[in-house]
Write a protein that holds these residues in place. Structure first.
Motif, PDB file in Angstrom:
ATOM      1  N   UNK A   1      35.531  44.976  53.320  1.00 60.45           N
ATOM      2  CA  UNK A   1      36.609  44.521  52.434  1.00 60.45           C
ATOM      3  C   UNK A   1      36.158  44.646  50.984  1.00 60.45           C
ATOM      4  N   UNK A   2      36.961  45.214  50.122  1.00 64.16           N
ATOM      5  CA  UNK A   2      36.542  45.422  48.722  1.00 64.16           C
ATOM      6  C   UNK A   2      36.306  44.109  47.986  1.00 64.16           C
ATOM      7  N   UNK A   3      35.279  44.124  47.156  1.00 64.79           N
ATOM      8  CA  UNK A   3      34.962  42.929  46.366  1.00 64.79           C
ATOM      9  C   UNK A   3      36.017  42.651  45.307  1.00 64.79           C
ATOM     10  N   UNK A   4      36.837  43.651  45.014  1.00 59.12           N
ATOM     11  CA  UNK A   4      37.897  43.448  44.032  1.00 59.12           C
ATOM     12  C   UNK A   4      38.851  42.335  44.457  1.00 59.12           C
ATOM     13  N   UNK A   5      38.969  42.106  45.772  1.00 61.46           N
ATOM     14  CA  UNK A   5      39.829  41.014  46.254  1.00 61.46           C
ATOM     15  C   UNK A   5      39.314  39.667  45.756  1.00 61.46           C
ATOM     16  N   UNK A   6      38.014  39.468  45.839  1.00 58.57           N
ATOM     17  CA  UNK A   6      37.422  38.219  45.347  1.00 58.57           C
ATOM     18  C   UNK A   6      37.582  38.109  43.834  1.00 58.57           C
ATOM     19  N   UNK A   7      37.340  39.216  43.158  1.00 59.50           N
ATOM     20  CA  UNK A   7      37.420  39.182  41.707  1.00 59.50           C
ATOM     21  C   UNK A   7      38.836  38.887  41.228  1.00 59.50           C
ATOM     22  N   UNK A   8      39.833  39.416  41.955  1.00 55.67           N
ATOM     23  CA  UNK A   8      41.221  39.154  41.571  1.00 55.67           C
ATOM     24  C   UNK A   8      41.548  37.672  41.689  1.00 55.67           C
ATOM     25  N   UNK A   9      41.036  37.039  42.733  1.00 54.56           N
ATOM     26  CA  UNK A   9      41.271  35.602  42.912  1.00 54.56           C
ATOM     27  C   UNK A   9      40.606  34.819  41.789  1.00 54.56           C
ATOM     28  N   UNK A  10      39.385  35.211  41.426  1.00 58.12           N
ATOM     29  CA  UNK A  10      38.672  34.486  40.369  1.00 58.12           C
ATOM     30  C   UNK A  10      39.340  34.677  39.013  1.00 58.12           C
ATOM     31  N   UNK A  11      39.901  35.869  38.779  1.00 65.83           N
ATOM     32  CA  UNK A  11      40.628  36.108  37.528  1.00 65.83           C
ATOM     33  C   UNK A  11      41.831  35.180  37.419  1.00 65.83           C
ATOM     34  N   UNK A  12      42.450  34.893  38.563  1.00 66.86           N
ATOM     35  CA  UNK A  12      43.612  33.996  38.580  1.00 66.86           C
ATOM     36  C   UNK A  12      43.216  32.525  38.577  1.00 66.86           C
ATOM     37  N   UNK A  13      41.931  32.258  38.453  1.00 68.67           N
ATOM     38  CA  UNK A  13      41.477  30.878  38.372  1.00 68.67           C
ATOM     39  C   UNK A  13      41.036  30.278  39.690  1.00 68.67           C
ATOM     40  N   UNK A  14      40.993  31.076  40.739  1.00 67.01           N
ATOM     41  CA  UNK A  14      40.570  30.577  42.045  1.00 67.01           C
ATOM     42  C   UNK A  14      39.059  30.602  42.192  1.00 67.01           C
ATOM     43  N   UNK A  15      38.571  29.893  43.192  1.00 65.11           N
ATOM     44  CA  UNK A  15      37.135  29.823  43.463  1.00 65.11           C
ATOM     45  C   UNK A  15      36.784  30.752  44.624  1.00 65.11           C
ATOM     46  N   UNK A  16      35.499  30.834  44.914  1.00 62.61           N
ATOM     47  CA  UNK A  16      35.047  31.625  46.063  1.00 62.61           C
ATOM     48  C   UNK A  16      35.622  31.062  47.362  1.00 62.61           C
ATOM     49  N   UNK A  17      35.730  29.748  47.407  1.00 65.55           N
ATOM     50  CA  UNK A  17      36.304  29.089  48.583  1.00 65.55           C
ATOM     51  C   UNK A  17      37.756  29.531  48.777  1.00 65.55           C
ATOM     52  N   UNK A  18      38.506  29.612  47.687  1.00 64.18           N
ATOM     53  CA  UNK A  18      39.896  30.066  47.757  1.00 64.18           C
ATOM     54  C   UNK A  18      39.971  31.524  48.190  1.00 64.18           C
ATOM     55  N   UNK A  19      39.084  32.348  47.652  1.00 67.90           N
ATOM     56  CA  UNK A  19      39.069  33.766  48.016  1.00 67.90           C
ATOM     57  C   UNK A  19      38.791  33.946  49.505  1.00 67.90           C
ATOM     58  N   UNK A  20      37.897  33.128  50.026  1.00 73.82           N
ATOM     59  CA  UNK A  20      37.555  33.242  51.445  1.00 73.82           C
ATOM     60  C   UNK A  20      38.725  32.872  52.337  1.00 73.82           C
ATOM     61  N   UNK A  21      39.286  31.666  52.133  1.00 74.10           N
ATOM     62  CA  UNK A  21      40.275  31.143  53.075  1.00 74.10           C
ATOM     63  C   UNK A  21      41.695  31.624  52.792  1.00 74.10           C
TER      64      UNK A  21
END
Length: 279
Positions: free
Chosen positions: A167-187
């Motif tokens: 899975x591309x790491x860009x998915x995690x980065x997009x969540x963090x850009x929107x103010x989400x955490x790693x926990x949010x990106x995971x679940x």
């Protein structure tokens, strides 16, 4: 020889080989199914009859009307489902950490996980028996659940790590850009799109827990804690074997695994493939 003729003969040979293989694999199951509808005295009748001349539900009735035998199935369902859920939860968290973060001894931890997967379970039987006795978990659900998780977690972590790596790491980065955490990106992002991997790991884990015999026999002592594999073995008495009940219990024990494969086959194959692509 004409190319079309050779191709036709090749297809016929493959078809014959597949039919022979299917018969070789399927006839024991058909015989088991047939025997479950026979009286115990009719199973060894000569000549053998695949189709029961006088089919009966005696064996199934004996199982469903016996609270002890029903308890075998309840125990297997509870233990297998508990192991599956807990294994998936821990594996997702561990795989996410191994896939997305760098931390000390990460490579060492990967080697340890793979090494544990390579250890034959039977070599750990005596140490685990002593550990379970020391912890006071002998003949308990937690004892069996924790023991099974030791054998299912390494595979689950390896497969889920490989799946997350695809899975591309860009998915995690997009969540963090929107103010989400790693926990949010995971679940909220990674887990929903990882359903094929979760299903394949879940099916494998459920199969291991459902079919396990050696540790279930060693770590339990009362009928109230026995599982289906032990229940089948208990039908082999000192002076007689309840063959028809053994066959019927085996058929009933196969049903959960069969249903899992029928309903989740495409997820299972896709998850296994994706998890093995990159690690």
């Amino acid at each position: 020889m004409d190319r079309k003729l050779r191709r036709l003969l090749g297809k016929i040979a493959v078809l014959i080989a597949l039919v022979v293989g299917a018969l070789f694999a399927g006839l024991p199951v058909l015989w088991m199914l047939s025997s479950s509808f026979k009286l115990n005295t009719d199973i060894f009748a000569y000549p053998p009859q695949l189709i029961p001349p006088n089919p009966t539900l005696e064996a199934y009735t004996a199982i469903f009307t016996d609270p002890v035998k029903v308890r075998f199935f309840l125990n297997s369902y509870f233990i297998s489902l508990s192991v599956t859920v807990l294994t998936l939860l821990v594996a997702v968290l561990a795989a996410y950490a191994l896939s997305r973060f760098e931390f000390p001894f990460k490579r060492v931890l990967n080697v340890v996980i793979i090494s544990v997967q390579a250890v034959p379970p039977i070599t750990l039987l005596i140490p685990y028996f002593g550990l379970i006795m020391f912890l006071g978990l002998y003949n308990t659900y937690p004892g069996l659940i924790l023991t099974y998780m030791v054998f299912t977690l390494p595979y689950a972590i390896i497969m889920m790590t490989g799946y997350f790596n695809t899975l591309p790491r860009e998915l995690d980065e997009a969540v963090k850009v929107d103010g989400g955490s790693s926990w949010t990106a995971l679940w909220r992002v990674l887990v929903p799109i990882s359903v094929p991997g979760l299903v394949s790991v879940g099916i494998y884990t459920f199969m291991i827990a459902w079919n396990e015999y050696l540790f279930a026999l060693t770590l339990t002592k009362t009928p109230e804690m026995r599982t289906v594999p032990i229940g089948i073995q208990l039908l082999m008495g000192q002076h007689s074997y309840e063959w028809n009940q053994m066959m019927s219990m085996s058929i009933l024990g196969c049903i959960p695994i069969l249903l899992l494969f029928l309903f989740f086959q495409r997820y299972f194959i896709g998850g296994m493939t994706a998890g093995a692509v990159k690690n």
